[in-house]
Design an enzyme around this catalytic site. Structure first.
Site, PDB file in Angstrom:
ATOM      1  N   ARG A 250       7.722  -2.109 -14.593  1.00 25.58           N
ATOM      2  CA  ARG A 250       8.727  -1.149 -14.125  1.00 25.58           C
ATOM      3  C   ARG A 250       8.460  -0.676 -12.703  1.00 25.58           C
ATOM      4  NH1 ARG A 250       7.814   2.169 -19.653  1.00 25.58           N
ATOM      5  NH2 ARG A 250       5.877   0.996 -19.484  1.00 25.58           N
TER       6      ARG A 250
ATOM      7  N   GLY B 107       6.445   7.275 -26.314  1.00 29.85           N
ATOM      8  CA  GLY B 107       6.418   7.199 -27.771  1.00 29.85           C
ATOM      9  C   GLY B 107       6.638   8.599 -28.337  1.00 29.85           C
TER      10      GLY B 107
ATOM     11  N   GLU C  43       7.539   4.056 -30.739  1.00 26.68           N
ATOM     12  CA  GLU C  43       7.891   3.762 -29.350  1.00 26.68           C
ATOM     13  C   GLU C  43       9.402   3.874 -29.158  1.00 26.68           C
ATOM     14  OE1 GLU C  43       5.572   3.245 -26.783  1.00 26.68           O
ATOM     15  OE2 GLU C  43       4.504   4.064 -28.483  1.00 26.68           O
TER      16      GLU C  43
ATOM     17  N   ASN D  57       3.896  11.260 -27.286  1.00 29.79           N
ATOM     18  CA  ASN D  57       2.498  10.834 -27.342  1.00 29.79           C
ATOM     19  C   ASN D  57       1.993  10.640 -25.914  1.00 29.79           C
ATOM     20  OD1 ASN D  57       0.073   9.461 -27.887  1.00 29.79           O
ATOM     21  ND2 ASN D  57       1.138   7.479 -27.936  1.00 29.79           N
TER      22      ASN D  57
ATOM     23  N   ARG E  12      -7.215   7.892  18.924  1.00 33.55           N
ATOM     24  CA  ARG E  12      -7.409   6.667  18.134  1.00 33.55           C
ATOM     25  C   ARG E  12      -8.873   6.506  17.734  1.00 33.55           C
ATOM     26  NH1 ARG E  12      -5.016   2.541  22.096  1.00 33.55           N
ATOM     27  NH2 ARG E  12      -5.795   1.066  20.528  1.00 33.55           N
TER      28      ARG E  12
ATOM     29  N   LYS F 152      -9.118   6.259  22.981  1.00 34.16           N
ATOM     30  CA  LYS F 152      -9.599   5.252  22.028  1.00 34.16           C
ATOM     31  C   LYS F 152     -11.043   4.958  22.359  1.00 34.16           C
ATOM     32  CE  LYS F 152     -10.280   1.279  22.522  1.00 34.16           C
ATOM     33  NZ  LYS F 152     -10.389  -0.091  23.014  1.00 34.16           N
TER      34      LYS F 152
ATOM     35  N   ALA G  55      -6.716  12.088  44.613  1.00 34.01           N
ATOM     36  CA  ALA G  55      -5.513  11.749  43.849  1.00 34.01           C
ATOM     37  C   ALA G  55      -4.973  10.401  44.300  1.00 34.01           C
ATOM     38  CB  ALA G  55      -4.466  12.835  44.043  1.00 34.01           C
TER      39      ALA G  55
END
Ligand code: UD1
Ligand code: CA
Length: 459
Positions: free
Chosen positions: A16, A142, A157, A172, A335, A353, A425
């Site tokens: 299922r 059940g 069941e 159950n 990261r 990172k 800069a």
């Protein structure tokens, strides 16, 4: 309880679920379904835990080991011929000293240690006991059949039930305790005369009752016994698990959670006292948060370690360390291999990172630090990029204590900016900068006087 064993049924495919992966491997609130069941059993200190595996047995066995719950062994049920058959397969593996056997499904992640204890108490005086629940919607379970005297006569069941039986709301839970002798006696005699052509474990209950032996039924709350047969039930179970965990953090630890319904914290995540979790916070995979921190809104941390008093908003972090008193976000991506020291700052549109940033250093905005080692008290200005990859190899950038990396500096790795040094800069730094120096690596400005006015006149 060394004379008690558990049999966990985890061999089914889970049709299922409509999945390529065995159902019990699917995760809810950061742990596999079978992992939740094993965690609930663990504190009981049972003599033996046998997990019946079958469908994708290698992967399920590996997951059983990965949970880290000690003392588990797996038993192979090569063909899945029903829950009764699964128990038949396990029984010959029970150790000699075992007197009683708990049987639980591998797809009931909401089961708690407390309710397992109650089940064991109920079955204390011989025969057997089972957990049941009254459900508003018993579909799929059940149904418990009781006689006029109120005693349990059996379990039917859904697929085998009459219309009248389907209206029974007592279900159950599939969780039982049996005396070993009883199990030895009855389990071999099950047959498959039912709608699914399977050996039903539930038939054990009817056989005992027919024999005049009572199986005590103990009613448990619906959100303890609920089974997960499809993905809608998986989502519901995960929500209950998260709610329980957040409730524990709020009431037992002292964590403020603005809106528990909008906060997603895995069961293996620890959060310290006086920390606030704001809406949209997702904490996963063993993330640890210290005391007095503020996380969120909209922050997703996986496998991270966050120190006391840190503020982390609108941030994504993977396997990152965020030091005490650090200030991160908004819109920051930490990261793998990021280690931000105490009182550091990583601001808007900063990506890191494999970067170690020591105490008190700041990367306030728009920067990329990859394969970088940054000392203490460093300022990494707006637009700085560590150029760590030449298309073939990754190289390291080192920025020593107290350095000032000016706006829009490209640091062509491998390269070192010495302690206390400056870069101007817009520089493209290709060579090491000595300590306390200024490196300017850009072309000089030239000015053409009157150029704009001439352009406007002559077009
Ligand atoms: C079962 C019970 C049902 C109960 C429900 C509670 C039976 C016949 N029915 O139904 O009364 O209300 O649980 O959740 O027992 N498994 C095996 N080997 C097999 C078949 C199943 O190991 O051959 C395992 C599955 O992997 C699963 C568990 O047993 O973890 C239960 O099986 P499932 O098919 O989900 O049973 P239900 O239909 O839910
Ligand atoms: Ca089930």
């Amino acid at each position: 309880m060394r004379d008690v064993a558990a049999i966990v049924l985890a061999a089914g495919k889970g049709t299922r679920f409509r999945s390529e992966r065995a159902k019990v491997l699917h995760r809810a609130a950061g742990r596999s379904l079978v992992g939740h069941v094993l965690e609930a059993l663990d504190p009981l200190g049972l003599g033996q835990v046998l997990v019946v595996v079958g469908h994708q047995s290698d992967a399920v066995s590996a997951e059983v080991t990965a949970t880290g719950v000690g003392g588990c062994a797996t038993v192979l049920q090569p063909e899945q011929r029903g829950t009764g058959h699964a128990v038949q397969t396990a029984v010959p593996h029970l150790a000699d000293g075992v007197r009683r056997v708990v049987v639980v499904p591998g797809d009931t992640p909401l089961l708690t240690t407390e309710w397992l204890r109650r089940l064991l108490e109920a079955g204390d005086d011989g025969g057997g006991a089972m957990l049941t629940a009254e459900l508003d919607d018993p579909t799929g379970y059940g149904r418990v059949i009781r006689g006029g005297d109120g005693d349990v006569r059996g379990v039917v069941e859904e697929r085998d039930a009459s219309d009248g039986q389907r209206r029974i709301r007592e279900i159950n839970a599939g969780m039982y305790v049996f005396d070993r002798s009883v199990l030895d006696e009855v389990i071999a005699g099950l047959d498959d005369a039912n709608a699914q052509g399977e050996l039903y474990l539930t038939d054990v209950v009817a056989r005992l009752a027919a024999d005049g032996r009572t199986v005590r039924a103990t009613a448990a709350p619906a959100d303890v016994v609920a089974g997960v047969n499809d993905r809608a039930q998986l989502a519901e179970a995960a929500a209950v698990l998260r709610r329980r965990h957040l409730h524990r953090l709020m009431t037992e630890v002292g964590v403020t959670v603005t809106d528990p319904a909008a906060t997603y914290v895995d069961v293996d995540v620890e959060v310290g006292a006086d920390t606030e979790l704001l809406p949209g916070t997702i904490l996963e995979a063993g993330t640890r948060v210290g005391n007095g921190a503020v996380i969120g809104p909209d922050t997703h941390l996986t496998g991270c370690d966050v120190g006391d008093g840190a503020v982390v908003h609108s941030t994504r972090g993977d396997d990152a360390v965020i030091g005490a008193g650090a200030n991160v976000g908004p819109f920051t991506h930490l990261r793998t291999g990021t280690r931000l020291g105490d009182r550091t700052r990583a601001g808007a549109f900063v990506e890191t990172k494999n970067a170690v940033v020591a105490e008190g250093s700041k990367v306030p905005h728009l920067a990329y630090l990859g394969d970088a080692v940054v000392g203490t008290g460093v300022n990494v200005s707006c637009g700085v990029i560590t150029v760590n990859y030449d298309g073939a190899v990754k190289s390291q950038t080192t920025i020593e204590d107290g350095a000032f990396v000016g706006c829009d500096t490209m640091l062509i790795a491998p390269v070192t900016v010495g302690a206390g040094a400056y870069t101007a800069a817009g520089s493209v730094i290709t060579d090491d900068v000595p300590a306390d120096a200024l490196a300017i690596a850009r072309s000089r400005q030239s000015v053409k006087e009157g150029w704009a006015a001439r352009r406007r006149e002559h077009g």
